[in-house]
Motif scaffolding. Structure first.
Motif, PDB file in Angstrom:
ATOM      1  N   GLU A 184       5.758  34.176  22.731  1.00  0.00           N
ATOM      2  CA  GLU A 184       5.536  34.154  24.169  1.00  0.00           C
ATOM      3  C   GLU A 184       4.677  35.339  24.614  1.00  0.00           C
ATOM      4  O   GLU A 184       4.692  36.403  23.982  1.00  0.00           O
ATOM      5  CB  GLU A 184       6.870  34.185  24.910  1.00  0.00           C
ATOM      6  CG  GLU A 184       7.737  32.950  24.683  1.00  0.00           C
ATOM      7  CD  GLU A 184       8.965  32.969  25.559  1.00  0.00           C
ATOM      8  OE1 GLU A 184       9.131  33.941  26.326  1.00  0.00           O
ATOM      9  OE2 GLU A 184       9.761  32.017  25.471  1.00  0.00           O
ATOM     10  N   ALA A 186       5.237  37.209  26.929  1.00  0.00           N
ATOM     11  CA  ALA A 186       6.093  38.324  27.347  1.00  0.00           C
ATOM     12  C   ALA A 186       6.122  39.437  26.307  1.00  0.00           C
ATOM     13  O   ALA A 186       6.467  40.577  26.636  1.00  0.00           O
ATOM     14  CB  ALA A 186       7.514  37.828  27.610  1.00  0.00           C
ATOM     15  N   GLU A 187       5.765  39.140  25.058  1.00  0.00           N
ATOM     16  CA  GLU A 187       5.714  40.184  24.023  1.00  0.00           C
ATOM     17  C   GLU A 187       4.682  41.258  24.355  1.00  0.00           C
ATOM     18  O   GLU A 187       4.765  42.378  23.839  1.00  0.00           O
ATOM     19  CB  GLU A 187       5.389  39.557  22.658  1.00  0.00           C
ATOM     20  CG  GLU A 187       6.408  38.546  22.160  1.00  0.00           C
ATOM     21  CD  GLU A 187       7.731  39.195  21.765  1.00  0.00           C
ATOM     22  OE1 GLU A 187       7.802  40.433  21.735  1.00  0.00           O
ATOM     23  OE2 GLU A 187       8.685  38.452  21.485  1.00  0.00           O
ATOM     24  N   ARG A 204       1.463  33.081  32.728  1.00  0.00           N
ATOM     25  CA  ARG A 204       2.424  31.973  32.762  1.00  0.00           C
ATOM     26  C   ARG A 204       2.060  30.966  33.839  1.00  0.00           C
ATOM     27  O   ARG A 204       2.132  29.752  33.620  1.00  0.00           O
ATOM     28  CB  ARG A 204       3.834  32.526  32.993  1.00  0.00           C
ATOM     29  CG  ARG A 204       4.459  33.163  31.754  1.00  0.00           C
ATOM     30  CD  ARG A 204       5.754  33.843  32.121  1.00  0.00           C
ATOM     31  NE  ARG A 204       6.517  34.244  30.946  1.00  0.00           N
ATOM     32  CZ  ARG A 204       7.541  35.091  30.986  1.00  0.00           C
ATOM     33  NH1 ARG A 204       7.917  35.616  32.137  1.00  0.00           N
ATOM     34  NH2 ARG A 204       8.189  35.402  29.876  1.00  0.00           N
ATOM     35  N   ARG A 209       1.241  30.262  28.051  1.00  0.00           N
ATOM     36  CA  ARG A 209       2.576  30.781  27.790  1.00  0.00           C
ATOM     37  C   ARG A 209       2.733  31.381  26.401  1.00  0.00           C
ATOM     38  O   ARG A 209       3.736  32.034  26.123  1.00  0.00           O
ATOM     39  CB  ARG A 209       3.610  29.667  27.996  1.00  0.00           C
ATOM     40  CG  ARG A 209       3.625  29.142  29.418  1.00  0.00           C
ATOM     41  CD  ARG A 209       4.691  28.110  29.648  1.00  0.00           C
ATOM     42  NE  ARG A 209       4.746  27.708  31.049  1.00  0.00           N
ATOM     43  CZ  ARG A 209       5.414  28.340  31.987  1.00  0.00           C
ATOM     44  NH1 ARG A 209       6.109  29.418  31.672  1.00  0.00           N
ATOM     45  NH2 ARG A 209       5.415  27.930  33.237  1.00  0.00           N
ATOM     46  N   SER A 210       1.807  31.186  25.514  1.00  0.00           N
ATOM     47  CA  SER A 210       1.901  31.731  24.162  1.00  0.00           C
ATOM     48  C   SER A 210       0.741  32.685  23.908  1.00  0.00           C
ATOM     49  O   SER A 210      -0.324  32.595  24.554  1.00  0.00           O
ATOM     50  CB  SER A 210       1.887  30.609  23.118  1.00  0.00           C
ATOM     51  OG  SER A 210       0.621  29.976  23.077  1.00  0.00           O
TER      52      SER A 210
END
Length: 538
Positions: A184, A186-187, A204, A209-210
């Protein structure tokens, strides 16, 4: 180390220079705080900052405690929870034995932050005959000499190596991009010194998202749409280093050194000397147009012992950031009882970048001006009162005028952030949703009070919303905001419903964006049967 490349006899020359070993100690803030407070390992524990969980132990997670929970909710889920305070200096001091244990086996150790260190893989992998053997020796070494559990990852690049360490994996040579692709976005926001929550939230919302989806974008498109920090994040997502490998070698004269006479054995005395040393270092760097991203802290003891530790930073160091890291390191050396007294101290910029990435002080210097400005503003408050000096703090809201709150100088600026957010959130999580909020980019100018205007069609008839998302005509001109201007483009309208249930609330409104014939763009809001200018775009 699951997923490592097959072991075979290797030499240091056969290991790519890009290979990095990352040593990560899970939940280190909790581990360090529990040790300092003598909390047993079997008891659930959590470190709190601003009454929210900053980090928690595995035992606490089994009881439902999660990062970002408020203290009251965390204690309700786990009544036996040990409440511990955050202390970066303590975390760094107790992490020193881990760094020393790794350095005893392999040189070139760099502390990214307490709980995470990296080192080039070429030396230990070539010496021990393979990545798996090197990883096993490092884990055993840390457990034996630092009494700490750790996970080791190996990959091409520091970012991929850190994520590999969190998963206890080894990434094959050239496989970092493939390893990162399914993770994700978010990392990208794991580094506490670099806040990328807004970027992650934007990706996002764009459907990226990836990390693989983000990496698939062209670098030129990322630079033109998102900015410089997003370009660095894009390189991370592609498995590359944050900056290109071509870096300037700092001249030798940039090192700042001092002889301590008399020798010092107290952290406060050594830190006082380090403050002036940090100022000299940054003045020398500024004179060459450079900023430091890897800081070497050297010390010599009265017994002629040479001490060295390198701190790696995601962002260029400021003088205060340099002083913090030096103080943490001196506390680790002098607090462990084996370093005796210090007779010399030297700071070396091990790696530098162009100083354009460094935020200057208020008057163009390297940070001391901010402190002088703070003292001056306090004197103004003493003369005129605390409400006489206000600073703007971003906060939550739906309209441009609600996104900034004025806070008296000296008060806690973080207390105003998202004070009225519709839902609680962890400090590092993406911003609260604020349904109906104005999307980026925000208007450059927001009038103190809305400016009433008239919106006209081509015949001069005044327009109004025929429905929450429909106008009763096509906008052609605007009157009341300076001279009458023609409208060349428009978007909307968009309905906004805020506190419709409350007596005296703002009630429903409709937003409309228009572009005038001189290139100016306006944000219009229709409320109480009239149009108002709520913001002006550049």
């Amino acid at each position: 180390m699951a997923g490592a490349a097959a072991d075979r006899p290797v030499t240091a020359r056969s290991v790519p220079a890009s290979r990095v070993l990352a040593v990560w100690s899970p939940d280190w803030p909790v581990t360090a705080a529990a040790r300092a407070a003598h909390v047993p390992a079997h008891r659930p524990a959590a470190v709190f900052h601003a009454n929210r969980v900053l980090a928690c132990s595995a035992v606490a997670r089994r009881h439902g405690v999660r990062r970002g929970l408020r203290r009251r909710e965390a204690e309700a889920r786990c009544p036996d929870l040990a409440v511990l305070a955050t202390d970066p200096g303590r975390d760094a001091r107790l992490f020193e034995p881990v760094a020393a244990a790794v350095e005893a086996l392999a040189p070139g150790v760099e502390v990214v932050r307490p709980g995470l260190l990296v080192l080039p893989a070429r030396g230990p992998v070539g010496w021990f005959g393979g990545e798996r053997a090197a990883v096993e020796r490092l884990i055993d070494q840390v457990a034996l000499h630092a009494a700490t559990e750790c996970q080791v990852g190996v990959a091409d690049g520091m970012f991929a190596a850190e994520l590999a360490a969190r998963r206890g994996r080894g990434v094959p040579v050239g496989g970092s991009a493939e390893f990162l692709a399914p993770m994700e976005v978010a990392e990208l926001d794991r580094d506490p010194e670099v806040d990328r929550s807004d970027l992650v939230d934007l990706l996002r919302r764009l459907g990226l998202r990836s990390l693989g989806a983000f990496a698939a974008l062209a670098e030129a498109d990322v630079a033109s749409r998102f900015g410089a920090d997003a370009v660095a994040a894009h390189r991370l997502a592609r498995g590359l280093d944050p900056r290109p490998p071509a870096r300037r070698v700092p001249p030798e004269e940039l090192s700042a050194a001092i002889e301590l006479d008399p020798p010092v054995d107290r952290v406060d005395a050594a830190a006082f000397a380090a403050r002036g040393l940090a100022t000299r270092l940054h003045e020398a760097l500024a004179g060459h147009g450079l900023a430091c991203t890897r800081l070497g802290v050297h010390a010599r003891t009265a017994d002629s012992e040479e001490l060295l530790r390198v701190w790696r930073c995601a962002e260029p160091l400021t003088p205060s950031g340099t002083v913090d890291r030096v103080r943490w390191q001196l506390d680790a050396w002098l607090g462990r009882g084996g370093s005796g007294t210090l007779v010399a101290l030297r700071l070396t910029p091990e790696d530098t970048v162009a100083a354009g990435a460094l935020q200057r002080g208020l008057w163009g210097d390297v940070g001391e001006g901010d402190e002088r400005a703070g003292r001056a503003l306090v004197r103004v408050q003493a003369l005129l009162g605390p409400e006489a000096v206000l600073t703007a703090v971003p906060t939550g809201g739906r309209d441009p005028g609600e996104r900034i709150r004025m806070v008296p100088w000296g008060e806690d600026r973080t207390a105003a952030d998202d004070a009225a957010a519709p839902s609680a959130r962890p400090p590092k999580d993406p911003p609260a949703s604020w349904p109906g909020r104005l999307p980026a980019p925000s208007p450059a100018t927001v009038p103190p009070a809305p400016v009433p205007v008239r919106l006209l069609d081509a015949t001069g008839t005044e327009l109004a919303p025929a429905a929450p998302d429909l106008l009763d005509g096509a906008p052609a001109r605007i009157a009341g905001h300076g001279p009458d201007r023609g409208i060349t483009g428009w978007a909307g309208p968009w309905p906004v419903h805020t506190r419709w249930w409350a007596a005296g609330g703002p009630g429903p409104a409709v937003r409309l964006q228009v572009v005038l014939d001189d290139g100016t763009a306006l944000l219009l809001v229709h409320r109480d049967d009239r149009w108002e200018v709520a913001g002006v775009y550049d």
